[in-house]
Design a protein around this motif. Structure first.
Motif, PDB file in Angstrom:
ATOM      1  N   PHE A  47       0.855  -1.181   0.000  1.00 56.42           N
ATOM      2  CA  PHE A  47       0.000   0.000   0.000  1.00 56.42           C
ATOM      3  C   PHE A  47       0.894   1.236   0.000  1.00 56.42           C
ATOM      4  CE2 PHE A  47      -2.385  -3.293   2.266  1.00 56.42           C
ATOM      5  CZ  PHE A  47      -3.581  -3.286   1.549  1.00 56.42           C
ATOM      6  N   LYS A  48       0.402   2.294  -0.620  1.00 54.30           N
ATOM      7  CA  LYS A  48       1.179   3.524  -0.617  1.00 54.30           C
ATOM      8  C   LYS A  48       0.246   4.724  -0.626  1.00 54.30           C
ATOM      9  CE  LYS A  48       3.500   2.846  -4.396  1.00 54.30           C
ATOM     10  NZ  LYS A  48       4.485   3.108  -5.468  1.00 54.30           N
ATOM     11  N   GLY A  49       0.631   5.751   0.113  1.00 51.38           N
ATOM     12  CA  GLY A  49      -0.060   7.030   0.030  1.00 51.38           C
ATOM     13  C   GLY A  49      -1.261   7.188   0.937  1.00 51.38           C
ATOM     14  N   ARG A  50      -1.733   8.419   0.993  1.00 53.27           N
ATOM     15  CA  ARG A  50      -2.792   8.798   1.932  1.00 53.27           C
ATOM     16  C   ARG A  50      -4.110   8.088   1.656  1.00 53.27           C
ATOM     17  NH1 ARG A  50      -5.949  11.973  -1.097  1.00 53.27           N
ATOM     18  NH2 ARG A  50      -5.017  13.097  -2.863  1.00 53.27           N
ATOM     19  N   THR A  51      -4.435   7.830   0.386  1.00 52.95           N
ATOM     20  CA  THR A  51      -5.713   7.203   0.068  1.00 52.95           C
ATOM     21  C   THR A  51      -5.786   5.793   0.632  1.00 52.95           C
ATOM     22  OG1 THR A  51      -5.959   8.513  -1.952  1.00 52.95           O
ATOM     23  CG2 THR A  51      -7.242   6.485  -1.800  1.00 52.95           C
ATOM     24  N   HIS A  52      -4.770   4.984   0.357  1.00 58.85           N
ATOM     25  CA  HIS A  52      -4.758   3.618   0.873  1.00 58.85           C
ATOM     26  C   HIS A  52      -4.766   3.620   2.398  1.00 58.85           C
ATOM     27  CE1 HIS A  52      -2.632   2.089  -3.052  1.00 58.85           C
ATOM     28  NE2 HIS A  52      -3.841   2.578  -3.261  1.00 58.85           N
ATOM     29  N   PHE A  53      -3.929   4.449   2.998  1.00 62.93           N
ATOM     30  CA  PHE A  53      -3.818   4.460   4.451  1.00 62.93           C
ATOM     31  C   PHE A  53      -5.106   4.939   5.114  1.00 62.93           C
ATOM     32  CE2 PHE A  53       0.899   4.238   5.710  1.00 62.93           C
ATOM     33  CZ  PHE A  53       1.156   3.324   4.711  1.00 62.93           C
ATOM     34  N   ALA A  54      -5.793   5.873   4.483  1.00 65.84           N
ATOM     35  CA  ALA A  54      -7.051   6.368   5.056  1.00 65.84           C
ATOM     36  C   ALA A  54      -8.074   5.253   5.168  1.00 65.84           C
ATOM     37  CB  ALA A  54      -7.606   7.506   4.197  1.00 65.84           C
ATOM     38  N   VAL A  55      -8.176   4.406   4.144  1.00 63.53           N
ATOM     39  CA  VAL A  55      -9.135   3.302   4.178  1.00 63.53           C
ATOM     40  C   VAL A  55      -8.716   2.262   5.217  1.00 63.53           C
ATOM     41  CG1 VAL A  55     -10.173   1.425   2.859  1.00 63.53           C
ATOM     42  CG2 VAL A  55      -9.848   3.651   1.791  1.00 63.53           C
ATOM     43  N   LEU A  56      -7.431   1.929   5.261  1.00 58.96           N
ATOM     44  CA  LEU A  56      -6.953   0.948   6.226  1.00 58.96           C
ATOM     45  C   LEU A  56      -7.174   1.428   7.658  1.00 58.96           C
ATOM     46  CD1 LEU A  56      -3.603  -0.074   4.479  1.00 58.96           C
ATOM     47  CD2 LEU A  56      -5.776  -1.317   4.445  1.00 58.96           C
ATOM     48  N   GLU A  57      -7.003   2.725   7.890  1.00 60.96           N
ATOM     49  CA  GLU A  57      -7.257   3.279   9.220  1.00 60.96           C
ATOM     50  C   GLU A  57      -8.741   3.200   9.562  1.00 60.96           C
ATOM     51  OE1 GLU A  57      -5.607   7.174   8.978  1.00 60.96           O
ATOM     52  OE2 GLU A  57      -3.614   6.548   9.669  1.00 60.96           O
TER      53      GLU A  57
END
Length: 396
Positions: A47-57
């Motif tokens: 995963f990379k970047g704010r979009t992926h991390f936002a969903v995972l969070e």
């Protein structure tokens, strides 16, 4: 919406991610998987970047992914005499966080198995849409009727074939195959230390290994091959024949190949749905909808797609005609930039001159620009805050 029953085909990444969100929004979820159990190990995915991390969070799994992440792997390239000729940075082939596919599947399964029904060792054999739902027939289980069916069953999707048409109409072979053999040696490396693998190119051939008896990775140029995806022995012979005359460490790798129980061969292909991932009461997600083998965006697209699809269904109060149209439009924009790469051509150029040009490119400013473009593509979507929007709608 708890009374709305949905069937998800596929229990790798996209399927359980979609199950998580649909269950959270009140759907009655069943997941069916052809394999007899979850598949452990496998390739490292990222995963990379704010979009992926936002969903995972939002899903509450980012911290656990980080705890189980692998290290970043740089691949040092050698010619057949053992001279170093280039380096493929792990920052390019990986992401901000990497994890084994099997580990991520396990995390998602643990988050959903208590409330969602999982049916392993079975698959869908027939879909019949009616005015009230979809009648589903299975290879083994008794027939059932669901409100909606989702294909999260990979690039060779059975659901896509049954609902949309034959694979040849939607999947384009990009001229290469890839193979992963052996369990990954890169597990549990939460410190994110740099790991070095060794690789070699011959015209139309690419081979990588982490050392003796370590996981092997191959990419080779080939027209579409006719073989059974259930015939393990035939697939191993394909790899052995493709690399029979390649030097460097490849003879040793091929000698070790029969010792590995974990073996996977498939074409490098791209799914082309022209922005229509839905039909009637059926929707596709993940590689079944927008797969691009080794393109570097597959896992992120699957997780983001699950978030969008479930969120739109919840906002539309289960009205799939409205939700599916919004899902198509959103994911069509997001997958446009992410779907144009051909990893086979990059990893295994077909000529000696092509290999030299690729190795030069790896150390050039153009390569840096390409990495920035990839980061931009991974974040090229403005996600709606579906949980908040759904909660707000429910209080009106």
């Amino acid at each position: 919406m708890r009374n709305r029953s949905v069937l998800i085909s596929g229990a790798s990444i996209a399927g359980p991610a979609l199950a998580y969100w649909l269950d959270r929004y009140g759907f009655d979820v069943t997941v069916i998987e052809k394999a007899p159990a979850l598949r452990p190990g496998g390739q490292a995915i990222d995963f990379k970047g704010r979009t992926h991390f936002a969903v995972l969070e939002q899903m509450g799994i980012l911290d656990e992914i980080k705890q189980r992440q692998t290290g970043t792997t740089d691949t040092v390239l050698f010619d057949h005499d053992g001279k170093q000729v280039g380096v493929i940075s792990g920052d390019f082939t990986g992401g901000d966080v990497e994890i084994l596919r099997g580990d991520l599947a396990d995390i998602l399964y643990q988050r959903t198995s208590a409330r969602c029904s999982y049916l392993f060792g079975d698959s869908i054999s027939r879909l019949t849409e009616t005015a009230d739902g979809i009648e589903v027939e299975f290879e083994h289980a008794d027939p059932r009727t669901f409100d909606l069916v989702f294909g999260a069953d990979g690039i060779h999707s059975r659901v896509r074939k049954l609902a949309f048409g034959p694979e040849r109409d939607f999947v384009k072979h990009l001229g290469h195959y890839y193979c992963v053999a052996g369990a990954s040696p890169w597990t549990g490396n939460a410190s994110k230390e740099r790991i070095v693998a060794h690789g070699h190119n011959a015209p139309g051939r690419y081979a990588v290994c982490g050392g003796p008896k370590a996981q092997q990775f191959y990419v080779f140029a080939s027209p579409a091959l006719d073989y059974s995806r259930d015939d393990d022995a035939a697939q191993r012979r394909i790899v052995e024949e493709a690399y029979a005359e390649v030097r460097w460490e490849v003879p040793r790798m091929l000698a070790e190949l029969p010792e590995f129980d974990d073996f996977y061969l498939d074409s490098i292909s791209q799914v082309r749905m022209n922005g229509r991932y839905t039909k009637g009461r059926v929707a596709l997600i993940g590689d079944a909808a927008y797969g691009n083998t080794l393109g570097g965006f597959g896992t992120g697209l699957a997780v983001v797609g699950a978030y969008v699809l479930a969120g739109e269904l919840a906002l539309a109060d289960g009205d799939y005609t409205v939700a599916f149209a919004r899902y198509d439009e959103t994911m069509k924009r997001y997958t446009k930039l992410a779907g144009n790469s051909n990893a086979g051509r990059f990893m295994a150029p077909k000529t000696a001159r092509g290999i030299k040009l690729r190795n030069w490119f790896l150390g050039s400013r153009l390569f840096t620009l390409m990495m920035k473009y990839a980061d931009k593509a991974a974040n090229n979507i403005d996600l709606r805050d579906y949980p908040t929007l759904v909660a707000s709608a429910a209080t009106r």
